[in-house]
Design a protein around this motif. Sequence first.
Motif, mmCIF file in Angstrom:
data_model
loop_
_atom_site.group_PDB
_atom_site.id
_atom_site.type_symbol
_atom_site.label_atom_id
_atom_site.label_comp_id
_atom_site.label_asym_id
_atom_site.label_seq_id
_atom_site.Cartn_x
_atom_site.Cartn_y
_atom_site.Cartn_z
ATOM 1 N N PRO A 1 5.374 4.888 6.380
ATOM 2 C CA PRO A 1 4.675 5.188 7.630
ATOM 3 C C PRO A 1 3.179 4.954 7.449
ATOM 4 O O PRO A 1 2.601 5.358 6.439
ATOM 5 N N ASP A 2 2.570 4.272 8.409
ATOM 6 C CA ASP A 2 1.156 3.943 8.282
ATOM 7 C C ASP A 2 0.313 5.216 8.311
ATOM 8 O O ASP A 2 0.571 6.130 9.104
ATOM 9 N N GLN A 3 -0.674 5.281 7.449
ATOM 10 C CA GLN A 3 -1.544 6.455 7.330
ATOM 11 C C GLN A 3 -2.806 6.044 6.590
ATOM 12 O O GLN A 3 -2.850 5.000 5.934
ATOM 13 N N ARG A 4 -3.822 6.851 6.691
ATOM 14 C CA ARG A 4 -5.070 6.539 6.009
ATOM 15 C C ARG A 4 -4.922 6.717 4.500
ATOM 16 O O ARG A 4 -4.220 7.612 4.033
ATOM 17 N N HIS B 1 -6.143 2.996 -1.115
ATOM 18 C CA HIS B 1 -6.974 3.761 -2.050
ATOM 19 C C HIS B 1 -6.102 4.510 -3.055
ATOM 20 O O HIS B 1 -6.384 4.489 -4.272
ATOM 21 N N ARG B 2 -5.030 5.152 -2.572
ATOM 22 C CA ARG B 2 -4.171 5.940 -3.455
ATOM 23 C C ARG B 2 -3.422 5.039 -4.440
ATOM 24 O O ARG B 2 -3.308 5.362 -5.632
ATOM 25 N N VAL B 3 -2.916 3.907 -3.957
ATOM 26 C CA VAL B 3 -2.146 3.009 -4.826
ATOM 27 C C VAL B 3 -3.052 2.353 -5.861
ATOM 28 O O VAL B 3 -2.740 2.327 -7.054
ATOM 29 N N GLY C 1 -5.928 3.356 -6.845
ATOM 30 C CA GLY C 1 -6.437 4.398 -7.736
ATOM 31 C C GLY C 1 -5.423 4.759 -8.807
ATOM 32 O O GLY C 1 -5.783 4.930 -9.982
ATOM 33 N N PHE C 2 -4.176 4.869 -8.427
ATOM 34 C CA PHE C 2 -3.121 5.153 -9.400
ATOM 35 C C PHE C 2 -3.078 4.067 -10.473
ATOM 36 O O PHE C 2 -3.006 4.362 -11.673
ATOM 37 N N LEU C 3 -3.121 2.808 -10.047
ATOM 38 C CA LEU C 3 -3.051 1.706 -11.007
ATOM 39 C C LEU C 3 -4.252 1.721 -11.951
ATOM 40 O O LEU C 3 -4.111 1.511 -13.160
ATOM 41 N N ALA C 4 -5.424 1.970 -11.406
ATOM 42 C CA ALA C 4 -6.624 2.021 -12.252
ATOM 43 C C ALA C 4 -6.524 3.155 -13.272
ATOM 44 O O ALA C 4 -6.855 2.985 -14.454
ATOM 45 N N GLU C 5 -6.046 4.306 -12.824
ATOM 46 C CA GLU C 5 -5.920 5.466 -13.712
ATOM 47 C C GLU C 5 -4.893 5.240 -14.818
ATOM 48 O O GLU C 5 -4.944 5.898 -15.867
ATOM 49 N N HIS C 6 -3.961 4.321 -14.574
ATOM 50 C CA HIS C 6 -2.912 4.062 -15.558
ATOM 51 C C HIS C 6 -3.152 2.741 -16.307
ATOM 52 O O HIS C 6 -2.215 2.143 -16.845
ATOM 53 N N GLY C 7 -4.412 2.307 -16.344
ATOM 54 C CA GLY C 7 -4.775 1.152 -17.155
ATOM 55 C C GLY C 7 -4.261 -0.174 -16.644
ATOM 56 O O GLY C 7 -4.033 -1.102 -17.437
ATOM 57 N N GLY D 1 4.990 7.965 -4.744
ATOM 58 C CA GLY D 1 5.884 7.446 -3.716
ATOM 59 C C GLY D 1 6.461 8.548 -2.857
ATOM 60 O O GLY D 1 6.568 8.409 -1.632
ATOM 61 N N GLU D 2 6.822 9.652 -3.474
ATOM 62 C CA GLU D 2 7.364 10.775 -2.714
ATOM 63 C C GLU D 2 6.296 11.386 -1.816
ATOM 64 O O GLU D 2 6.565 11.732 -0.655
ATOM 65 N N ALA D 3 5.083 11.488 -2.313
ATOM 66 C CA ALA D 3 4.003 12.090 -1.526
ATOM 67 C C ALA D 3 3.661 11.244 -0.299
ATOM 68 O O ALA D 3 3.360 11.785 0.771
ATOM 69 N N LEU D 4 3.712 9.910 -0.441
ATOM 70 C CA LEU D 4 3.347 9.014 0.665
ATOM 71 C C LEU D 4 4.564 8.525 1.454
ATOM 72 O O LEU D 4 4.415 7.734 2.370
#
Length: 289
Positions: A13-16, A20-22, A24-30, A73-76
């Motif tokens: 579902p489209d949302q703000r 950024h979240r995706v 950011g996750f990738l950056a945080e996981h190298g 994935g569950e959160a979004l």
Amino acid sequence: MTHPEYILTLSCPDQRGIVHRVSGFLAEHGCNILDSAQFGDQETERFFMRVHFAAEDATIGDATLRAEFAQLGEALRLDWKLHDAHYKPRVLLMVSKIGHCLNDLLFRYKSGLLPVEIPAIVSNHMDFYQLAASYNIPFHHLPLATGAPESAKLAQEARIVDLMDTHQVDLVVLARYMQILSPELCTRLKGKAINIHHSFLPSFKGARPYAQAHKRGVKLIGATAHFVTGDLDEGPIIEQDVERVDHAMDAETLSAIGRDVECVVLARAVKWFVEHRILQNGDRTVIFK
């Protein structure tokens, strides 16, 4: 040093804040993003995204990456898949007595233009067993007589399913396979089977469509590649193309032009599928080229 590479595809579902979240996750996981594309459909209010990235942190393995992304994935409320970018999908080709699309796909495969493995070719006729042999690909002749009872058709399809399971097939391509698949097989193949046909439907049905089109004086020859569904030739469209024709061309010339267009359209659709560029959006598709 070569790092593992992945392709992440998702819809939700489209949302703000999704990008950024995706990211950011990738950056945080190298992980380093190599390319990315996204689309928000205002009609369905769904968001679609494809991200190709390299996992550069050797301390974060595949299992950890998937498990921790599942939490996001569950959160979004993501419908997501994470693919190994170097894996070559396994494709089962099916054909009847018209071989131009089969021949084209095999050439692209052998030339390295199509990043797939082809473990088997299935046909209800013997016409192309030598072509298959020339590429060292097993050819399975599964005949189905005209007017055969439903039990015979289901038995033939059961053998097709066995081949799919044996060879761990990721995609089935109907390269001018002229048998209608049962609703049960269509359901099993949902989102994993591609068909090709001329784009004269529904105007010119049945035998010799190009002759019918020539008689009507058509000015455009086209082809459509789509996902297979229980609704004959009405699955979500992946790719289409056209070529202009004119009054000086006879039916055979129109047919030759049509064959060329069909080859190109089907090859594009298969390539986009194996590169994970196609996301289904209800009865439509989103194609990240």
